[in-house]
Design an enzyme around this catalytic site. Structure first.
Site, PDB file in Angstrom:
ATOM      1  N   LYS A 100       6.248  13.266  -1.727  1.00  0.00           N
ATOM      2  CA  LYS A 100       6.923  11.988  -1.999  1.00  0.00           C
ATOM      3  C   LYS A 100       8.418  12.146  -1.771  1.00  0.00           C
ATOM      4  O   LYS A 100       9.005  13.157  -2.142  1.00  0.00           O
ATOM      5  CB  LYS A 100       6.720  11.583  -3.465  1.00  0.00           C
ATOM      6  CG  LYS A 100       5.349  11.047  -3.794  1.00  0.00           C
ATOM      7  CD  LYS A 100       5.345  10.459  -5.220  1.00  0.00           C
ATOM      8  CE  LYS A 100       4.103   9.645  -5.465  1.00  0.00           C
ATOM      9  NZ  LYS A 100       4.130   8.942  -6.755  1.00  0.00           N
ATOM     10  N   LYS A 114       4.910  17.111  -3.871  1.00  0.00           N
ATOM     11  CA  LYS A 114       3.867  16.080  -3.969  1.00  0.00           C
ATOM     12  C   LYS A 114       3.812  15.226  -2.704  1.00  0.00           C
ATOM     13  O   LYS A 114       3.047  14.280  -2.595  1.00  0.00           O
ATOM     14  CB  LYS A 114       4.129  15.165  -5.178  1.00  0.00           C
ATOM     15  CG  LYS A 114       4.035  15.843  -6.508  1.00  0.00           C
ATOM     16  CD  LYS A 114       3.821  14.885  -7.683  1.00  0.00           C
ATOM     17  CE  LYS A 114       4.867  13.880  -7.901  1.00  0.00           C
ATOM     18  NZ  LYS A 114       4.684  13.137  -9.175  1.00  0.00           N
TER      19      LYS A 114
HETATM   20  N1  C2G Z   1       0.590   3.699 -12.330  1.00  0.00           N
HETATM   21  C1  C2G Z   1      -0.207   2.655 -12.795  1.00  0.00           C
HETATM   22  N2  C2G Z   1      -0.355   1.534 -12.058  1.00  0.00           N
HETATM   23  C2  C2G Z   1       0.295   1.404 -10.864  1.00  0.00           C
HETATM   24  C3  C2G Z   1       1.118   2.443 -10.390  1.00  0.00           C
HETATM   25  C4  C2G Z   1       1.256   3.601 -11.150  1.00  0.00           C
HETATM   26  O1  C2G Z   1      -0.796   2.772 -13.886  1.00  0.00           O
HETATM   27  N3  C2G Z   1       0.121   0.264 -10.164  1.00  0.00           N
HETATM   28  C5  C2G Z   1       0.710   4.909 -13.150  1.00  0.00           C
HETATM   29  C6  C2G Z   1       0.181   6.156 -12.434  1.00  0.00           C
HETATM   30  O2  C2G Z   1      -1.234   6.226 -12.564  1.00  0.00           O
HETATM   31  C7  C2G Z   1       0.892   7.264 -13.204  1.00  0.00           C
HETATM   32  C8  C2G Z   1       2.238   6.613 -13.573  1.00  0.00           C
HETATM   33  O3  C2G Z   1       2.066   5.191 -13.421  1.00  0.00           O
HETATM   34  O4  C2G Z   1       0.184   7.552 -14.409  1.00  0.00           O
HETATM   35  C9  C2G Z   1       3.358   7.082 -12.676  1.00  0.00           C
HETATM   36  O5  C2G Z   1       2.985   6.839 -11.338  1.00  0.00           O
HETATM   37  P1  C2G Z   1       3.741   7.683 -10.190  1.00  0.00           P
HETATM   38  O6  C2G Z   1       5.190   7.612 -10.409  1.00  0.00           O
HETATM   39  O7  C2G Z   1       3.150   7.299  -8.884  1.00  0.00           O
HETATM   40  O8  C2G Z   1       3.304   9.162 -10.582  1.00  0.00           O
HETATM   41  P2  C2G Z   1       2.409  10.195  -9.753  1.00  0.00           P
HETATM   42  O9  C2G Z   1       2.987  10.437  -8.438  1.00  0.00           O
HETATM   43  O10 C2G Z   1       1.013   9.736  -9.864  1.00  0.00           O
HETATM   44  O11 C2G Z   1       2.694  11.538 -10.615  1.00  0.00           O
HETATM   45  O12 C2G Z   1       1.568  15.753 -12.463  1.00  0.00           O
HETATM   46  C10 C2G Z   1       1.182  14.395 -12.313  1.00  0.00           C
HETATM   47  C11 C2G Z   1       2.042  13.671 -11.307  1.00  0.00           C
HETATM   48  O13 C2G Z   1       3.417  13.940 -11.524  1.00  0.00           O
HETATM   49  C12 C2G Z   1       1.761  12.173 -11.399  1.00  0.00           C
END
Ligand code: C2G
Length: 183
Positions: free
Chosen positions: A89, A87
């Site tokens: 990250k 991803k």
């Molecule tokens: N999130 C949120 N508000 C934020 C930051 C994050 O609602 N200010 C939500 C994201 O939209 C996601 C969840 O928290 O639903 C986890 O965020 P991340 O850890 O950044 O996950 P991500 O990299 O988006 O992984 O297969 C899907 C991916 O694994 C999603």
């Protein structure tokens, strides 16, 4: 109609057996009849969400709380360290530490690893998921799941992200005021 009355009769029989147990103060309650198991299994609404959840913050918690409020059981598919590389990250906390933090959250019932982009349909089938939920930064990206379960995109929490935290911290460690304090 006949099967319904049979299930009803079994339910009444089971209720009587429970009462009898209570009056006899027996420990083990009799197993509920299949019909009630079936009814109970269709009553539990199962939710799944996916993410990295590194450097946990209130945006993550807001998301998890709203996921859990949509049903009765929340599974979080947590991106493994290897999948995070896919991803683009790099995590501060390794998978096991991120998993133990998530498992301690009252809204989370189960944590499983997210190893690939392709596992979602299989997860939905294996765990009998009713609703897939994720933040709306992914809006539209997972609509293909609609033939397997409900798909909900929740509004992200503004002004917070793991990237923001990392940047702010790195700025703080490099810039100090003339009085030697950090901001
Ligand atoms: N999130 C949120 N508000 C934020 C930051 C994050 O609602 N200010 C939500 C994201 O939209 C996601 C969840 O928290 O639903 C986890 O965020 P991340 O850890 O950044 O996950 P991500 O990299 O988006 O992984 O297969 C899907 C991916 O694994 C999603």
């Amino acid at each position: 109609q006949s099967s319904h009355s049979a299930a009803e009769a079994e339910g009444i029989h089971f209720a009587a057996a429970v009462q009898q147990n209570q009056s006899d103060n027996q420990e083990a309650l009799p197993e509920p009849p299949e019909a009630m198991d079936h009814e109970r299994s269709i009553m539990i609404k199962r939710i799944i969400t996916y993410g990295t959840f590194d450097l946990l913050h209130h945006g993550h918690i807001n998301l998890l709380r709203r996921c859990r409020a949509l049903g009765d059981h929340l599974t979080v598919a947590l991106s493994t360290d290897e999948f995070n590389k896919l991803k683009g990250k790099s995590c501060f906390h390794p998978y096991d530490d991120r998993a133990s933090v998530l498992e301690a959250i009252r809204y989370v019932d189960r944590v499983i690893p997210e190893n690939t982009w392709e596992q979602k349909i299989n997860d939905i089938k294996s765990f009998d998921i009713d609703i897939f939920v994720i933040g709306d930064d992914w809006k539209g990206k997972f609509d293909f799941l609609i033939e397997h379960c409900q798909v909900i995109y929740l509004p992200r929490t503004p002004n917070i992200s793991t990237t923001y935290i990392k940047n702010k911290l790195s700025l703080q460690t490099t810039t100090t005021h003339e009085y030697g304090e950090t901001d």
